[in-house]
Design an enzyme around this catalytic site. Structure first.
Site, PDB file in Angstrom:
ATOM      1  N   ARG A  13       0.811  -1.223   0.000  1.00  0.00           N
ATOM      2  CA  ARG A  13       0.000   0.000   0.000  1.00  0.00           C
ATOM      3  C   ARG A  13       0.845   1.274   0.000  1.00  0.00           C
ATOM      4  O   ARG A  13       0.334   2.365  -0.146  1.00  0.00           O
ATOM      5  CB  ARG A  13      -0.889   0.018   1.236  1.00  0.00           C
ATOM      6  CG  ARG A  13      -2.084  -0.906   1.096  1.00  0.00           C
ATOM      7  CD  ARG A  13      -2.922  -0.801   2.328  1.00  0.00           C
ATOM      8  NE  ARG A  13      -4.254  -1.314   2.112  1.00  0.00           N
ATOM      9  CZ  ARG A  13      -5.145  -1.476   3.090  1.00  0.00           C
ATOM     10  NH1 ARG A  13      -4.830  -1.143   4.322  1.00  0.00           N
ATOM     11  NH2 ARG A  13      -6.340  -1.948   2.830  1.00  0.00           N
ATOM     12  N   GLY A  14       2.118   1.113   0.201  1.00  0.00           N
ATOM     13  CA  GLY A  14       3.001   2.278   0.293  1.00  0.00           C
ATOM     14  C   GLY A  14       3.414   2.793  -1.079  1.00  0.00           C
ATOM     15  O   GLY A  14       3.048   2.238  -2.115  1.00  0.00           O
ATOM     16  N   VAL A  16       6.371   2.720  -2.517  1.00  0.00           N
ATOM     17  CA  VAL A  16       7.223   1.799  -3.277  1.00  0.00           C
ATOM     18  C   VAL A  16       6.482   0.509  -3.620  1.00  0.00           C
ATOM     19  O   VAL A  16       6.457   0.081  -4.782  1.00  0.00           O
ATOM     20  CB  VAL A  16       8.504   1.475  -2.472  1.00  0.00           C
ATOM     21  CG1 VAL A  16       9.333   0.417  -3.190  1.00  0.00           C
ATOM     22  CG2 VAL A  16       9.319   2.732  -2.253  1.00  0.00           C
ATOM     23  N   TYR A 137      17.111   5.194  11.468  1.00  0.00           N
ATOM     24  CA  TYR A 137      16.618   4.548  10.242  1.00  0.00           C
ATOM     25  C   TYR A 137      17.793   3.968   9.438  1.00  0.00           C
ATOM     26  O   TYR A 137      17.733   2.830   8.944  1.00  0.00           O
ATOM     27  CB  TYR A 137      15.871   5.604   9.425  1.00  0.00           C
ATOM     28  CG  TYR A 137      15.271   5.128   8.138  1.00  0.00           C
ATOM     29  CD1 TYR A 137      14.146   4.308   8.136  1.00  0.00           C
ATOM     30  CD2 TYR A 137      15.794   5.513   6.904  1.00  0.00           C
ATOM     31  CE1 TYR A 137      13.568   3.884   6.947  1.00  0.00           C
ATOM     32  CE2 TYR A 137      15.219   5.106   5.712  1.00  0.00           C
ATOM     33  CZ  TYR A 137      14.107   4.291   5.740  1.00  0.00           C
ATOM     34  OH  TYR A 137      13.540   3.873   4.567  1.00  0.00           O
TER      35      TYR A 137
END
Ligand code: GFB
Length: 314
Positions: A13-14, A16, A137
């Site tokens: 759903r993102g 990418v 991250y």
């Protein structure tokens, strides 16, 4: 990978993952499996192992991650570290256990040292300190690269890692607190135009340089690498980008033009600039036979049209 292969796209759903699914659908791949985070929490090892045991995917695109712009990264380092480490460890380990033929892990160019020479060559990994706004991250993504490599070495898997530059496109996040610069500026400039405001606030000095790649180009590169290149050819990981950069100020001006806004930009230097420059060296990718095709000017128009059609609440 052939048209009937069972392909799992994690994070469909993102920005990418949705682009990868679109690319695979267009190319005629007919056996794509996905799960929402409600149906499968990738941070839970038991759930992930049961899913792989049941579905036995042959190919995996690991595009699920906790992502965000400079403010989200620096405000929630704990979540960025925990969620990303858990997701990638669980998926990579389950892929090994169920003998997935090939896995593609997505990282980010923030893995490079803050002051690395430019353009960024793959060999600069771990040669210096990281940019503080996204250290958590970056540490998670470096662990993912190292895990794929360690598994290839120890278990003979074929797990490849790609490091895309800053991305934009359909299904981007337009929330002003957690988004990246390009969708944030689309929204801010559009709202300033509609509300007839004379200025738009741009975070930082406007001087940092960034490289932007359309998600459809990234997806095309990922599918290309999945089809044609094995871990041995790719090495530790590979950059995916355009090799072209633009300052944040120039990007904002480009967006003003695309959106048709004639007001002024005001730079808010109470907000961080982040890393000064992050330009990828894409020679390894070009040598393997892939090059981007969407120019930034066309891409931002496409992203703005998507925002108008999908992201504005009536
Ligand atoms: O895209 P962005 O949030 O992330 O910010 P990074 C890029 C630059 O745009 C920074 C400036 O210099 C921001 O200060 N900027 C200007 C803005 N206006 C805005 C705005 O309204 N919103 C945002 N978000 N920025 C991220 C990393 O770094 O890049 C991640 O934090 C990841 O870990 C991602 O690597 C690709 O490019 O600085």
């Amino acid at each position: 990978m052939d048209k009937q292969s069972k392909i799992y796209v994690a994070g469909h759903r993102g920005l990418v993952g949705s682009a990868i699914v679109r690319n695979l659908n267009t190319a005629g791949y007919s056996n794509i499996i996905t799960r929402t985070s409600k149906g499968l929490d990738l941070r839970k090892q038991v759930e992930v192992e049961a899913f792989f045991e049941e579905e036995q995917p042959e190919y995996v695109f690991l595009a699920a991650a906790k992502v965000g712009g400079i403010l989200a990264n620096s405000t929630y380092p704990g979540q960025f570290l925990y969620d990303n480490l858990m997701i990638q460890m669980n998926v990579i380990e389950a892929a090994r256990q169920s003998e997935v033929k090939k896995l593609l892990f997505l990282g980010s160019t923030c893995i490079y040292p803050k002051m690395a020479p430019q353009p960024l060559k793959e060999e600069y990994l771990l040669t210096g300190g990281l940019e503080s706004t996204n250290e958590a991250y970056a540490i998670a993504k470096i662990a993912g690269i190292k895990m794929c490599n360690a598994y290839n070495k120890e278990y003979g898997t074929n797990f490849i890692s790609v490091m895309p530059t800053n991305l934009y496109g359909p299904n981007d996040n337009f929330d002003l607190q957690s988004s990246h610069v390009l969708p944030a500026l689309i929204r801010k400039i559009h709202e300033a135009k509609v509300n007839k405001k004379s200025t738009v606030s741009v975070w930082g000095s406007g001087r940092p340089l960034r490289e932007f790649l359309h998600a459809d180009d990234l997806a095309d590169a990922c599918v290309y690498l999945m089809k044609h290149c094995d871990a041995e050819q790719i090495g530790e990981f590979i950059n995916i980008g355009t090799g072209k950069e633009i300052s944040i100020e120039q990007l904002a001006l480009l967006l003003c033009e695309a959106i048709g806004y004639e007001g002024k930009l005001v730079f808010d230097i109470s907000k961080p600039d982040g890393t000064p420059r992050k330009l990828t060296d894409v020679s390894k990718l070009h040598n393997l036979g892939w090059k981007h095709s969407i120019k930034l000017k066309e891409g931002v128009q496409d992203a703005y049209n998507w925002y108008l059609d999908n992201a504005i609440k009536p």
